[in-house]
Design a protein around this motif. Structure first.
Motif, PDB file in Angstrom:
ATOM      1  N   SER A  57       0.821  -1.219   0.000  1.00  0.00           N
ATOM      2  CA  SER A  57       0.000   0.000   0.000  1.00  0.00           C
ATOM      3  C   SER A  57       0.850   1.261   0.000  1.00  0.00           C
ATOM      4  N   GLY A  58       2.112   1.148  -0.430  1.00  0.00           N
ATOM      5  CA  GLY A  58       2.984   2.314  -0.454  1.00  0.00           C
ATOM      6  C   GLY A  58       3.177   2.883   0.930  1.00  0.00           C
ATOM      7  N   ALA A  59       3.173   4.190   1.020  1.00  0.00           N
ATOM      8  CA  ALA A  59       3.303   4.876   2.321  1.00  0.00           C
ATOM      9  C   ALA A  59       2.653   6.240   2.217  1.00  0.00           C
ATOM     10  N   PRO A  60       2.112   6.753   3.321  1.00  0.00           N
ATOM     11  CA  PRO A  60       1.587   8.125   3.298  1.00  0.00           C
ATOM     12  C   PRO A  60       2.713   9.109   3.025  1.00  0.00           C
ATOM     13  N   PRO A  61       2.431  10.226   2.371  1.00  0.00           N
ATOM     14  CA  PRO A  61       3.484  11.212   2.083  1.00  0.00           C
ATOM     15  C   PRO A  61       4.253  11.651   3.321  1.00  0.00           C
ATOM     16  N   SER A  62       3.588  11.686   4.464  1.00  0.00           N
ATOM     17  CA  SER A  62       4.256  12.132   5.682  1.00  0.00           C
ATOM     18  C   SER A  62       5.267  11.113   6.205  1.00  0.00           C
ATOM     19  N   MET A  63       5.220   9.878   5.686  1.00  0.00           N
ATOM     20  CA  MET A  63       6.091   8.816   6.189  1.00  0.00           C
ATOM     21  C   MET A  63       7.068   8.318   5.128  1.00  0.00           C
ATOM     22  N   SER A  64       7.176   9.029   4.019  1.00  0.00           N
ATOM     23  CA  SER A  64       8.069   8.605   2.947  1.00  0.00           C
ATOM     24  C   SER A  64       8.928   9.770   2.488  1.00  0.00           C
ATOM     25  N   LYS A  65      10.181   9.481   2.176  1.00  0.00           N
ATOM     26  CA  LYS A  65      11.092  10.476   1.621  1.00  0.00           C
ATOM     27  C   LYS A  65      11.163  10.388   0.103  1.00  0.00           C
ATOM     28  N   SER A  66      10.353   9.491  -0.475  1.00  0.00           N
ATOM     29  CA  SER A  66      10.426   9.273  -1.921  1.00  0.00           C
ATOM     30  C   SER A  66       9.026   9.270  -2.507  1.00  0.00           C
ATOM     31  N   CYS A  67       8.594  10.433  -2.969  1.00  0.00           N
ATOM     32  CA  CYS A  67       7.286  10.583  -3.598  1.00  0.00           C
ATOM     33  C   CYS A  67       7.474  11.105  -5.020  1.00  0.00           C
ATOM     34  N   PHE A  68       6.562  10.748  -5.900  1.00  0.00           N
ATOM     35  CA  PHE A  68       6.700  11.104  -7.308  1.00  0.00           C
ATOM     36  C   PHE A  68       5.353  10.944  -7.995  1.00  0.00           C
ATOM     37  N   ASP A  69       5.300  11.340  -9.246  1.00  0.00           N
ATOM     38  CA  ASP A  69       4.105  11.141 -10.060  1.00  0.00           C
ATOM     39  C   ASP A  69       4.195   9.778 -10.735  1.00  0.00           C
ATOM     40  N   THR A  80       5.706  -1.872   2.438  1.00  0.00           N
ATOM     41  CA  THR A  80       4.445  -2.536   2.747  1.00  0.00           C
ATOM     42  C   THR A  80       4.133  -3.723   1.842  1.00  0.00           C
ATOM     43  N   GLY A  81       4.998  -4.033   0.878  1.00  0.00           N
ATOM     44  CA  GLY A  81       4.793  -5.217   0.057  1.00  0.00           C
ATOM     45  C   GLY A  81       5.002  -6.479   0.872  1.00  0.00           C
ATOM     46  N   ALA A  82       4.353  -7.573   0.465  1.00  0.00           N
ATOM     47  CA  ALA A  82       4.431  -8.803   1.247  1.00  0.00           C
ATOM     48  C   ALA A  82       4.182 -10.023   0.376  1.00  0.00           C
ATOM     49  N   ILE A  83       4.566 -11.175   0.900  1.00  0.00           N
ATOM     50  CA  ILE A  83       4.248 -12.476   0.307  1.00  0.00           C
ATOM     51  C   ILE A  83       3.489 -13.277   1.360  1.00  0.00           C
ATOM     52  N   THR A  84       2.295 -13.724   1.011  1.00  0.00           N
ATOM     53  CA  THR A  84       1.445 -14.449   1.957  1.00  0.00           C
ATOM     54  C   THR A  84       1.314 -15.909   1.542  1.00  0.00           C
ATOM     55  N   LYS A  85       1.359 -16.773   2.534  1.00  0.00           N
ATOM     56  CA  LYS A  85       1.174 -18.212   2.332  1.00  0.00           C
ATOM     57  C   LYS A  85      -0.162 -18.622   2.935  1.00  0.00           C
ATOM     58  N   ILE A  86      -0.895 -19.453   2.200  1.00  0.00           N
ATOM     59  CA  ILE A  86      -2.185 -19.957   2.666  1.00  0.00           C
ATOM     60  C   ILE A  86      -2.110 -21.478   2.680  1.00  0.00           C
ATOM     61  N   PHE A 101       4.921   1.176  -3.889  1.00  0.00           N
ATOM     62  CA  PHE A 101       4.495   2.576  -3.940  1.00  0.00           C
ATOM     63  C   PHE A 101       3.031   2.643  -4.338  1.00  0.00           C
ATOM     64  N   ALA A 102       2.356   3.664  -3.846  1.00  0.00           N
ATOM     65  CA  ALA A 102       0.918   3.805  -4.082  1.00  0.00           C
ATOM     66  C   ALA A 102       0.504   5.227  -3.784  1.00  0.00           C
ATOM     67  N   PRO A 103      -0.656   5.643  -4.304  1.00  0.00           N
ATOM     68  CA  PRO A 103      -1.246   6.912  -3.875  1.00  0.00           C
ATOM     69  C   PRO A 103      -1.561   6.872  -2.379  1.00  0.00           C
ATOM     70  N   ALA A 104      -1.947   8.006  -1.830  1.00  0.00           N
ATOM     71  CA  ALA A 104      -2.169   8.120  -0.383  1.00  0.00           C
ATOM     72  C   ALA A 104      -3.242   7.171   0.119  1.00  0.00           C
ATOM     73  N   THR A 105      -4.180   6.773  -0.738  1.00  0.00           N
ATOM     74  CA  THR A 105      -5.233   5.843  -0.325  1.00  0.00           C
ATOM     75  C   THR A 105      -4.708   4.435  -0.084  1.00  0.00           C
ATOM     76  N   GLY A 106      -3.538   4.111  -0.638  1.00  0.00           N
ATOM     77  CA  GLY A 106      -3.004   2.758  -0.556  1.00  0.00           C
ATOM     78  C   GLY A 106      -3.489   1.850  -1.663  1.00  0.00           C
ATOM     79  N   ASP A 107      -4.451   2.303  -2.465  1.00  0.00           N
ATOM     80  CA  ASP A 107      -4.964   1.491  -3.566  1.00  0.00           C
ATOM     81  C   ASP A 107      -4.050   1.608  -4.794  1.00  0.00           C
ATOM     82  N   SER A 108      -4.258   0.684  -5.740  1.00  0.00           N
ATOM     83  CA  SER A 108      -3.523   0.713  -7.022  1.00  0.00           C
ATOM     84  C   SER A 108      -2.015   0.740  -6.819  1.00  0.00           C
ATOM     85  N   ALA A 109      -1.541  -0.067  -5.894  1.00  0.00           N
ATOM     86  CA  ALA A 109      -0.110  -0.096  -5.572  1.00  0.00           C
ATOM     87  C   ALA A 109       0.684  -0.840  -6.640  1.00  0.00           C
TER      88      ALA A 109
END
Length: 385
Positions: A57-69, A80-86, A101-109
Motif C-alpha cells: 500500500s505504499g506509504a503516506p506522504p508524511s512517512m516517505s522520503k520518496s514521492c513522485f508522479d 508494505t509489500g508482502a508475500i502471503t502463504k495460505i 508505492f501507491a497513492p495516499a489511499t493505498g490502492d492501485s499499488a
C-alpha cells in the motif's frame, strides 16, 4: 518504533482462513484469505500450499522520503509489500517489508507481483518502479529513488525467499532495462520496467516485464536477455483524437502442454475492449504467434491438466470503463489459428478487479480478488464442478 515492531510481528502470525463458501449449481466459490493489500499473482506449490504476492500500500506522504508522479497519480514508496502463504492452518505473511508505492489511499499499488512455487523454492518479482516522474522528467531508481528510500533497490528485481522471511536477488530487471531499453525501437524510449510475472523452468527463469514490453530470459548469474519484444500497435483514440500508439504490456507467462511459453497482455492506453491477446512464444527461438484473441485487459493465465487455458481479465469493460467487474474465460487446447475464449458464468459480483490466477492440483482455481485495493484483498477458491 516498538509499536511498529509489534504490529509487524502480529501480521506475521497465522490467521485462520475464513469459512466463506457459496454454491451456485455445480460451482463453488470459497474465500480462503482476506485482508490483503492489492493482491496480485497467485501460485500453488506441488504440496498444495497457495502463495500470493501483495503489492502493498505504499506509504503516506508524511512517512516517505520518496514521492513522485506515477501512472496512478502522486505516489510514495513504503515497505508494505508482502508475500502471503495460505495452507491448512490459515494465512500468514511469510515475507514483509518489501518495496511498494501507491497513492495516499493505498490502492492501485505497485510492488510484489509475479510469483512461482516449485522445486522447494518460491520465486517472485518485486515490480516497479515503472516510470516515476517529477516535473515531467523520469526519475531513475539508481541512484535517486534508492538514495531517498533504500528499500527502492528491490524495485525491478527477481527474488527468491530464503529462511526467516529473508529474500535474495536473482536478477536485476530494472538495470537490464536501463542498460538496453530493448523496446526503444518500438517507440518506447523511456526507461520503464515493471516485472510482473515469473516462470521457473529447468534452471532458467522467464520474466514478463509490463513496463519494458518484453518477455525476458534469465540465465546463469542473473544474466538478462530478451526472448521476445512486443511492438506497439496503432489504435483509434476513444475520445476522437489522433490515433494512439498502444503498448503491449505483458502480464503473465506460463508453460503450455507443448513446452512453449504462453504470455498474456493487458494492453496499454486506450485499453480497447477485445484488444488483448494470449501469445505463444517458442522458448528456443523467441518466435511469437497469437494463440487466443478477443480479450480485454488480461491480468493472468494458467493451464489446467487437460490443456484448458484459463484467462483472467482484470476489467471486462476495460480499465477506463465504468465497471470494475473482472472476467474469467476458458480456451480449449488447440493448434492452428487463434480462437476466442469462452466466458465462465460466475455469480454477479464474484470478481472485482482480480489480480491473479492459478490452477490447483484437482483443477480448482485460485484467484486473488480486489487486486487494486488495500486492506480488502482476498483469495477465492473456485470449483467449476
Amino acid at each position: 518504533m516498538r509499536r511498529t515492531a509489534i504490529l509487524a510481528g502480529l501480521l506475521a502470525l497465522s490467521v485462520a482462513a475464513p469459512a466463506s463458501a457459496h454454491h451456485h449449481g455445480g460451482l463453488t466459490v470459497e474465500r480462503i484469505a482476506q485482508g490483503l493489500d492489492n493482491p496480485r499473482h497467485v501460485a500453488v506449490a506441488p504440496g498444495g500450499d497457495v502463495w500470493v504476492a501483495e503489492a502493498g500500500s505504499g506509504a503516506p506522504p508524511s512517512m516517505s522520503k520518496s514521492c513522485f508522479d506515477s501512472a496512478e497519480g502522486p505516489a510514495c514508496t513504503g515497505k508494505t509489500g508482502a508475500i502471503t502463504k495460505i495452507d491448512r492452518w490459515g494465512q500468514r505473511r511469510v515475507v514483509t517489508g518489501l518495496a511498494s508505492f501507491a497513492p495516499a489511499t493505498g490502492d492501485s499499488a505497485i510492488g510484489p507481483h509475479g510469483i512461482f512455487a516449485g522445486g522447494g523454492h518460491v520465486f517472485f518479482t518485486n515490480g516497479g518502479p515503472t516510470e516515476p516522474l517529477r516535473g515531467g522528467k523520469t526519475v531513475l531508481r539508481d541512484p535517486t529513488l534508492v538514495s531517498e528510500e533504500p528499500i527502492s533497490r528491490l524495485y525491478g528485481t527477481l527474488r527468491v525467499i530464503g529462511r526467516h522471511g529473508r529474500t535474495f536477488k536473482l536478477a536485476d530487471i530494472w538495470r537490464a532495462e536501463f542498460r538496453h531499453n530493448w523496446d526503444a525501437a518500438e517507440g518506447n524510449d523511456h526507461i520503464d520496467s515493471n516485472p510482473v510475472d515469473v516462470l521457473a523452468d529447468r534452471g532458467r527463469f522467464y520474466v514478463a516485464d509490463a513496463g519494458g514490453n518484453t518477455l525476458l530470459k534469465i540465465g546463469p548469474f542473473g544474466r538478462v536477455t530478451p526472448l521476445a519484444i512486443f511492438p506497439n500497435k496503432t489504435v483509434p483514440d476513444p475520445f476522437g483524437g489522433p490515433d494512439d500508439s498502444m503498448q503491449a504490456v505483458p502480464t503473465g507467462v506460463v508453460k503450455g502442454p507443448d513446452g512453449a511459453l504462453y504470455m498474456s497482455q493487458l494492453t496499454g492506453f486506450p485499453f480497447p475492449i477485445g484488444g488483448a491477446n494470449v501469445y505463444r512464444v517458442d522458448p528456443r527461438t523467441g518466435a511469437v504467434s497469437i494463440y487466443a484473441t478477443g480479450f480485454t485487459n488480461i491480468m493472468d493465465l494458467d493451464f489446467g491438466r487437460n490443456g484448458t487455458l484459463y484467462v483472467l481479465e482484470i476489467d471486462v469493460d476495460s480499465l477506463i470503463g465504468p465497471s470494475t467487474d473482472g472476467g474469467l474465460f476458458t480456451v480449449p487446447w488447440h493448434r492452428g489459428a487463434p480462437i476466442d475464449g469462452t466466458p465462465v458464468a460466475l455469480p454477479a459480483g464474484t470478481l472485482t478487479e482480480p489480480g491473479g490466477l492459478a490452477v490447483g492440483k484437482r483443477g480448482e482455481l485460485y484467484i486473488s480478488n480486489h487486486g487494486r485495493q488495500a486492506k480488502v484483498g482476498e483469495v477465492l477458491r473456485i470449483s467449476l464442478g
